[in-house]
Design an enzyme around this catalytic site. Structure first.
Site, PDB file in Angstrom:
ATOM      1  N   GLU A 143       1.027  -1.195   0.048  1.00  0.00           N
ATOM      2  CA  GLU A 143      -0.024   0.013   0.072  1.00  0.00           C
ATOM      3  C   GLU A 143       0.813   1.350  -0.077  1.00  0.00           C
ATOM      4  OE1 GLU A 143      -2.822  -0.286   3.305  1.00  0.00           O
ATOM      5  OE2 GLU A 143      -3.858  -2.016   2.409  1.00  0.00           O
ATOM      6  N   GLU A 181      -6.078 -11.032  -1.362  1.00  0.00           N
ATOM      7  CA  GLU A 181      -6.832 -10.733  -0.019  1.00  0.00           C
ATOM      8  C   GLU A 181      -8.095 -10.680  -0.251  1.00  0.00           C
ATOM      9  OE1 GLU A 181      -5.820  -7.456   2.215  1.00  0.00           O
ATOM     10  OE2 GLU A 181      -3.356  -7.633   1.820  1.00  0.00           O
TER      11      GLU A 181
HETATM   12  C1  XIL Z   1      -6.387  -6.588   8.338  1.00  0.00           C
HETATM   13  C2  XIL Z   1      -6.626  -7.413   8.995  1.00  0.00           C
HETATM   14  O1  XIL Z   1      -7.678  -8.183   8.741  1.00  0.00           O
HETATM   15  C3  XIL Z   1      -7.348  -6.792  10.792  1.00  0.00           C
HETATM   16  O2  XIL Z   1      -7.548  -8.025  11.365  1.00  0.00           O
HETATM   17  C4  XIL Z   1      -6.456  -5.813  10.991  1.00  0.00           C
HETATM   18  O3  XIL Z   1      -7.063  -5.265  12.101  1.00  0.00           O
HETATM   19  C5  XIL Z   1      -6.177  -4.896   9.905  1.00  0.00           C
HETATM   20  O4  XIL Z   1      -5.545  -5.341   8.821  1.00  0.00           O
HETATM   21  N1  XIL Z   1      -4.935  -4.773   3.490  1.00  0.00           N
HETATM   22  C6  XIL Z   1      -4.086  -5.240   4.118  1.00  0.00           C
HETATM   23  C7  XIL Z   1      -4.475  -6.431   5.226  1.00  0.00           C
HETATM   24  O5  XIL Z   1      -2.972  -5.505   3.440  1.00  0.00           O
HETATM   25  O6  XIL Z   1      -3.160  -6.484   6.019  1.00  0.00           O
HETATM   26  C8  XIL Z   1      -5.296  -5.961   6.155  1.00  0.00           C
HETATM   27  O7  XIL Z   1      -5.598  -6.923   7.225  1.00  0.00           O
HETATM   28  C9  XIL Z   1      -6.573  -5.684   5.227  1.00  0.00           C
HETATM   29  C10 XIL Z   1      -6.121  -4.577   4.106  1.00  0.00           C
END
Ligand code: XIL
Length: 421
Positions: A209, A327
């Protein structure tokens, strides 16, 4: 810490300032991760509308795990393995932690052959104090993978979120000596991670990101919560992360960095050109070509279109990069359907919603299959609806239903839909 009506406490919900956003701009929805970015994104996008219409509806076959579903374990529809079904395509992954190993190990073994630590490998979690590591949860996931012949994604070596204060302590922007301290800390962290997990990690989200949410801006900077950019004063930190990761891998075994260095991002259909610019800078200016791009793919029921996804996939393919779906989840809400954020009211997971979501998953998987020459893995951000980060983002405490298994851990129609080909 938030509890939903299911009683699942979301662990490590960090920074309530952080929200996951669906911003819509003339047919495009931007999904963003920092609530501070909402206004800028909406403005940049000239937000108007997100086709809130329910779409084609579902002709997906409902299974024993349908909305009404009473099954308490995987029924007949789940007797085959999802990962096996996709053996000729790509590995099927899930983001997990201790909870999943405790509660869903049979489902994990049956349906998945790839894992990502949902939180346990983030710097704050695994390296909370300089030089002192909390390996337990990541080790457990890694051991589960090793024992079951699975590989892992290393998520993530550098992110602006879940980054501990000690990493940046005493570092001043513009001060060369203190910048060396920061680089040294990052290098030590990356070396420790690679040293411990190189045997089981087949791809690393080295940087996560780093691209700005603002249309006119290339990189996430201090105003978008990146202390990395702020302290380095530029995107140089991105290069150093890849350099340290590549060097550490090559040190562990010559040639072993090949194919493993990824950049991970959200709303890739809207950020593709900016990501390509980053990749070109790494390759041409810094002499470091990485291997691929993770499309986070926190999608909703209608956005992005498979057409737009195909365009983005083609751009990376043409430039010589692999793509992974890193994701995946599909929210049932459209909080930005009016162009600016308005929290949709909580919904029950109706049979209609289940069928519509199954169709959406089926369409996405048909696209992924079509691109199997370039798609290296497809990972879901969780397994079952009773444990999803979307229960708390962007609306705290509102149950969402974005995954393949329902609250009772029975397969949903979506699972059958992506098996039906
Ligand atoms: C999220 C997790 O799922 C949560 O449990 C945590 O509180 C925040 O992070 N993008 C990403 C992930 O790259 O690491 C994130 O995961 C969701 C958004």
């Amino acid at each position: 810490m938030m509890a939903t009506r299911r009683g699942v406490t979301q662990q490590k919900l960090q920074g309530l300032a952080v929200a996951w956003l669906w911003i819509v701009a003339g047919g495009a929805t931007l999904t963003g991760c920092d609530s501070g970015a909402v206004t800028a994104m909406a403005a940049a996008a000239g937000a108007s509308n997100v086709g809130g219409s329910p779409g084609a509806g579902g002709n997906a076959t409902a299974t024993s795990g349908s909305a009404s579903g009473g099954a308490s374990n995987a029924g007949t529809a789940a007797s085959d393995s999802l990962a096996q079904k996709y053996a000729d395509y790509f590995p099927i992954g899930a983001a997990v932690g201790n909870w999943h190993v405790d509660n869903l190990s049979d489902v994990l073994k049956q349906d998945f052959n790839h894992l990502t630590c949902e939180n346990a490998m983030k710097i704050q979690d695994i390296h909370p104090v300089e030089g002192s590591f909390s390996w337990a949860e990541a080790d457990r996931v890694a051991d589960f993978a090793r024992q079951n012949g699975m590989k892992l994604t290393g998520h993530t070596l550098l992110w602006h979120r879940q980054a501990p204060d000690w990493m940046f302590a005493g570092v001043t922007a513009g001060d060369a000596a203190s910048l060396e301290t920061l680089k040294g800390r990052l290098k030590a962290h990356i070396e420790a991670m690679v040293d411990r997990y190189a045997d089981v990690v087949d791809n690393w989200d080295v940087v996560n990101e780093a691209i700005s949410d603002t249309a006119a801006k290339q990189y996430r900077d201090g105003s978008e919560q990146s202390r990395w950019f702020e302290l380095f004063g530029s995107e140089e930190y991105i290069y150093w992360a890849y350099k340290f990761a590549k060097d550490a891998l090559e040190e562990s075994a010559a040639g072993s960095s090949a194919g493993k260095l990824y950049y991970n991002e959200y709303v890739v259909t809207t950020k593709a050109d900016k990501i390509l610019k980053l990749l070109a800078w790494l390759k041409d200016d810094k002499g470091l070509k990485i291997d691929g791009v993770g499309f986070q793919s926190h999608e909703n029921m209608t956005w992005p279109s498979t057409t737009d996804l195909q365009v983005a996939i083609d751009k990376f393919k043409t430039a010589g990069y692999k793509v992974k779906i890193s994701e995946l989840d599909i929210t049932v809400y459209s909080d930005y359907s009016m162009g600016s954020f308005m929290a949709s009211p909580a919904l029950p997971f109706s049979a209609e919603l289940e069928a519509k979501q199954a169709k959406r998953f089926a369409d996405l998987f048909a696209l992924y299959r079509k691109n199997k020459d370039v798609v290296t893995s497809v990972t879901f951000w969780g397994v079952s609806d009773d444990n999803t980060w979307l229960d708390n983002e962007p609306v705290a405490g509102r149950d969402d239903f974005p995954l393949l298994y329902n609250d009772q851990h029975a397969p949903k129609a979506a699972r059958a839909a992506i098996m039906a080909f």
